[in-house]
Write a protein that holds these residues in place. Structure first.
Motif, PDB file in Angstrom:
ATOM      1  N   ASP A 178       0.830  -1.211   0.000  1.00 56.01           N
ATOM      2  CA  ASP A 178       0.000   0.000   0.000  1.00 56.01           C
ATOM      3  C   ASP A 178       0.862   1.257   0.000  1.00 56.01           C
ATOM      4  O   ASP A 178       0.571   2.223  -0.689  1.00 56.01           O
ATOM      5  N   ARG A 179       1.920   1.231   0.794  1.00 56.27           N
ATOM      6  CA  ARG A 179       2.812   2.387   0.845  1.00 56.27           C
ATOM      7  C   ARG A 179       3.397   2.643  -0.535  1.00 56.27           C
ATOM      8  O   ARG A 179       3.451   3.770  -1.023  1.00 56.27           O
ATOM      9  N   MET A 180       3.841   1.557  -1.150  1.00 51.90           N
ATOM     10  CA  MET A 180       4.431   1.680  -2.485  1.00 51.90           C
ATOM     11  C   MET A 180       3.401   2.222  -3.479  1.00 51.90           C
ATOM     12  O   MET A 180       3.702   3.123  -4.276  1.00 51.90           O
ATOM     13  N   ALA A 181       2.205   1.671  -3.430  1.00 52.56           N
ATOM     14  CA  ALA A 181       1.168   2.111  -4.370  1.00 52.56           C
ATOM     15  C   ALA A 181       0.880   3.596  -4.187  1.00 52.56           C
ATOM     16  O   ALA A 181       0.687   4.329  -5.163  1.00 52.56           O
ATOM     17  N   ARG A 182       0.868   4.042  -2.950  1.00 55.53           N
ATOM     18  CA  ARG A 182       0.595   5.467  -2.702  1.00 55.53           C
ATOM     19  C   ARG A 182       1.715   6.343  -3.249  1.00 55.53           C
ATOM     20  O   ARG A 182       1.466   7.389  -3.849  1.00 55.53           O
ATOM     21  N   VAL A 183       2.950   5.927  -3.015  1.00 58.89           N
ATOM     22  CA  VAL A 183       4.078   6.727  -3.518  1.00 58.89           C
ATOM     23  C   VAL A 183       4.050   6.760  -5.051  1.00 58.89           C
ATOM     24  O   VAL A 183       4.278   7.805  -5.662  1.00 58.89           O
ATOM     25  N   MET A 184       3.727   5.638  -5.645  1.00 53.35           N
ATOM     26  CA  MET A 184       3.686   5.614  -7.114  1.00 53.35           C
ATOM     27  C   MET A 184       2.532   6.472  -7.638  1.00 53.35           C
ATOM     28  O   MET A 184       2.709   7.275  -8.548  1.00 53.35           O
ATOM     29  N   GLN A 185       1.359   6.287  -7.075  1.00 54.57           N
ATOM     30  CA  GLN A 185       0.179   6.943  -7.625  1.00 54.57           C
ATOM     31  C   GLN A 185       0.079   8.407  -7.185  1.00 54.57           C
ATOM     32  O   GLN A 185      -0.083   9.301  -8.013  1.00 54.57           O
ATOM     33  N   ASP A 186       0.182   8.648  -5.886  1.00 55.92           N
ATOM     34  CA  ASP A 186      -0.055  10.004  -5.372  1.00 55.92           C
ATOM     35  C   ASP A 186       1.156  10.911  -5.554  1.00 55.92           C
ATOM     36  O   ASP A 186       1.016  12.125  -5.641  1.00 55.92           O
ATOM     37  N   GLU A 187       2.345  10.325  -5.580  1.00 57.66           N
ATOM     38  CA  GLU A 187       3.547  11.160  -5.661  1.00 57.66           C
ATOM     39  C   GLU A 187       4.122  11.156  -7.086  1.00 57.66           C
ATOM     40  O   GLU A 187       4.080  12.163  -7.776  1.00 57.66           O
ATOM     41  N   TRP A 188       4.631  10.020  -7.509  1.00 55.27           N
ATOM     42  CA  TRP A 188       5.231   9.991  -8.850  1.00 55.27           C
ATOM     43  C   TRP A 188       4.209  10.383  -9.933  1.00 55.27           C
ATOM     44  O   TRP A 188       4.411  11.350 -10.678  1.00 55.27           O
ATOM     45  N   ALA A 189       3.099   9.639 -10.005  1.00 61.08           N
ATOM     46  CA  ALA A 189       2.175   9.845 -11.125  1.00 61.08           C
ATOM     47  C   ALA A 189       1.509  11.222 -11.079  1.00 61.08           C
ATOM     48  O   ALA A 189       1.323  11.865 -12.112  1.00 61.08           O
ATOM     49  N   GLU A 190       1.156  11.697  -9.892  1.00 61.26           N
ATOM     50  CA  GLU A 190       0.415  12.962  -9.790  1.00 61.26           C
ATOM     51  C   GLU A 190       1.310  14.188  -9.680  1.00 61.26           C
ATOM     52  O   GLU A 190       1.034  15.221 -10.265  1.00 61.26           O
ATOM     53  N   LEU A 191       2.380  14.063  -8.903  1.00 65.48           N
ATOM     54  CA  LEU A 191       3.229  15.243  -8.699  1.00 65.48           C
ATOM     55  C   LEU A 191       4.315  15.344  -9.767  1.00 65.48           C
ATOM     56  O   LEU A 191       4.825  16.427 -10.038  1.00 65.48           O
ATOM     57  N   LEU A 192       4.674  14.198 -10.318  1.00 71.38           N
ATOM     58  CA  LEU A 192       5.760  14.173 -11.317  1.00 71.38           C
ATOM     59  C   LEU A 192       7.002  14.849 -10.726  1.00 71.38           C
ATOM     60  O   LEU A 192       7.328  14.591  -9.575  1.00 71.38           O
TER      61      LEU A 192
END
Lengths: 398, 398
Positions: A35-49
């Motif tokens: 879950d932590r990984m998914a959040r970092v990928m989705q909320d941080e990498w994918a959204e914040l770029l």
């Protein structure tokens, strides 16, 4: 409050039917990691770029993670930073230490050190030129070999094969008396045994996070530099994120303040997401208690094996003071025996030429696991069921 | 078959309302990455534990990923390996190249090289001893500066600030004629422009995967060694996974076969899961077509800006032959302008002292995006709306 080991065990994902005595090689996954990984990928990498470097605090993660690990190894906040692999961190520490002791040319290590540390030292000596030399002695001869020719004593605190533990404080004291610096590899210490770098007056330390700290395969390493050296040490691997002002894009290097200069390149944000989740388990955990429980499990295992499978010979010191978190036995057919054991769901590992290695990690291994591991191994030895072709064919990694 | 850019765009997650012209700094996430990561974490790490190194093929991943990237940079299978950060790979390539040209002492680079490459060279020169020297000249003076004192020419093919592209084949030819070796940094080339390391007879190349190859923040770097050098080059960073037989745990280093020797420590398996998903997008993609489309988008952008915002001065060469995949404009208030632009959802980046940098990545950027980016930037310039305190305060990372 004593540790509730049943509660910590419940935080790990352990495969059905497996007793995992190899956390000293690769720790298991905490259940919160995906879950932590998914959040970092989705909320941080994918959204914040690219904005993630500031807005999600990525740029500060190597130091923030360093502070979380610092507590577990007796280091002050601001003295540990994450990044790269352990081998790279060994090179950095060693190069810095040699440069700080410029009149001497000998790196002293022991034959129980992890080979990559020795290889990195060898490579560094080559690069520095012919006058530098790596000298290795047997582990029990280290103290006597520290003389006034030695620039740096480089040791892994707990021997990866035998689990034999050096006395960090004693050796560091001796090294300092003889005018040498120390580089301690904590690969089998961090998260396994109480470490007090500050009290031991260690100069440099390095370690990895994918063993006892459970960061997952290929998780980043860490490096510690004693505060008294941190603004003096010159990182041979002088990358931009160790620069005083990375985003000024100067053409020449100026080392950053303190431990920051030991950073090199862009940090592995995804691996650090898994590490961050794994470190949550350590909140409020006292390593002394973890190690005491590990020793109890080790003793249970040793007693069980020596009683029920006496053809296996203990390679680990009996003294609690000289032990880390693993127990090793020797047998000429160690490889096949370990394969047979793994086939029965008890996972340890084999280290050439004849070592069967078992890690005892109380956060997720309990007395029942140990009892079952003893039974399975004893049965394999009783029936000689390791003596089959399928167990004798060596895979590349064991 | 021509590339269906609408189809490739649909494979990326792009935040609502954002036009992302910064894929040259950090590529966006492919939609398949989270699932791939979850599977690697759950099915491989959590279930296989240490067995993942064999059973899930982790140990072979650095070479397997290397082969996937090799196709994109004109390299033969078995000549590229993944690992570490770009800075570390620069150090390895450079140290190997210097050792192969033992009578010379000069590393030649240019002022348009990414500073970390220069810093790593500086650190290596320090470690090698006083006789080694890094010489930097202006990008347009590189050819003339290659003389018989130069051991290694180390360049980034595409300038990270201006997007100016060196002629790799020409410079390599000149270097070889003068008895020098080459180290090419492909940070802004791999996945952006057609690269043909084989045809150019490049000696060493390095690159990163988190820009145009979209592996995510902190994804691993890669290194290429020409087959003619691969069994000769000595990696200064001689880690255990570059050893001929890592699991023999020998006490002395013997370099592995070919490119394998450039491996150092334990590879970042989780970061590589994201990379693997990202590389799927490249299957069947011809870089020539990608670059041709990028040049069309660049020309559209340049024309739009020069028409509608003439106070911005083009820093990128006009010749298509001298361009990578980015366009840069200069303005003394570049920092504030970029902040204002980002606030409007158009993300490029700023590079000190005055560069506004925009990447044109056809796999997920189309003509409509470019038209909108031009409009937003022109409007910001028209109204001077960048001239606000909130846009002028510099964050640490931009």
């Amino acid at each position: 409050m004593p540790i509730d080991f049943a509660a910590t065990k419940a935080r790990f994902h352990l495969p059905e039917g497996v007793i995992y005595l190899d956390g000293n090689s690769l720790g298991p996954m905490v259940k919160s990691a995906p879950d932590r990984m998914a959040r970092v990928m989705q909320d941080e990498w994918a959204e914040l770029l690219i904005r993630g470097w500031n807005k999600a605090g990525w740029m500060a993660l190597p130091a923030a993670m360093g502070d979380r690990i610092a507590r577990l190894i007796g280091a002050a906040p601001g003295t540990v930073v994450l990044g790269d692999t352990l081998s790279i961190k060994v090179y950095q520490a060693l190069a810095s230490a040699l440069e700080m002791n410029p009149k001497r040319r000998v790196i002293l290590s022991d034959t129980g050190n992890f080979p990559s540390d020795l290889y990195m030292a060898e490579g560094l000596c080559r690069t520095l030129g012919g006058q530098y030399r790596l000298k290795t002695v047997a582990p029990e001869e280290v103290m006597a070999a520290i003389d006034e020719t030695v620039a740096v004593v480089m040791l892994t605190e707990v021997d990866y094969r035998t689990g034999r533990r050096h006395d960090m404080a004693d050796i560091t004291k001796r090294a300092h008396e003889m005018g040498a610096l120390t580089v301690w590899d904590l690969a089998h210490s961090a998260g396994a045994i109480p470490v007090d770098l500050t009290a031991a007056k260690a100069d440099f330390a390095v370690g990895c996070t994918y063993k006892y700290l459970n960061s997952g395969p290929g998780g980043p390493a860490f490096i510690y530099v004693a505060p008294r050296h941190a603004d003096v040490a010159r990182p041979a691997l002088s990358g931009w994120l160790g620069h005083e002002s990375p985003f000024a894009f100067d053409l020449t290097y100026r080392p950053g303040a303190g431990i920051e200069r030991m950073r090199v390149g862009t940090p592995p944000i995804l691996q650090m997401a898994a590490l961050d989740a794994a470190l949550d388990v350590w909140d409020g955990i006292d390593l002394r208690e973890v190690h005491a429980q590990s020793l109890r499990l080790q003793d249970q295992f040793i007693k069980g094996i020596e009683t029920r499978a006496p053809m296996l010979h203990l390679a680990t010191p009996r003294s609690h003071l000289m032990r880390g978190s693993q127990v090793s036995f020797r047998h000429p057919e160690g490889y096949a025996i370990m394969q047979a054991l793994i086939a029965e769901g008890v996972i340890g590992d084999f280290r050439a030429p004849d070592i069967l290695r078992f890690g005892f990690t109380p956060l997720y291994i309990d007395e029942d696991d140990v009892a079952r591991a003893v039974s399975v191994l004893a049965k394999i030895m009783d029936y000689g069921s390791w003596d089959k072709p399928e167990f004798k064919t060596r895979a590349r990694v064991t």
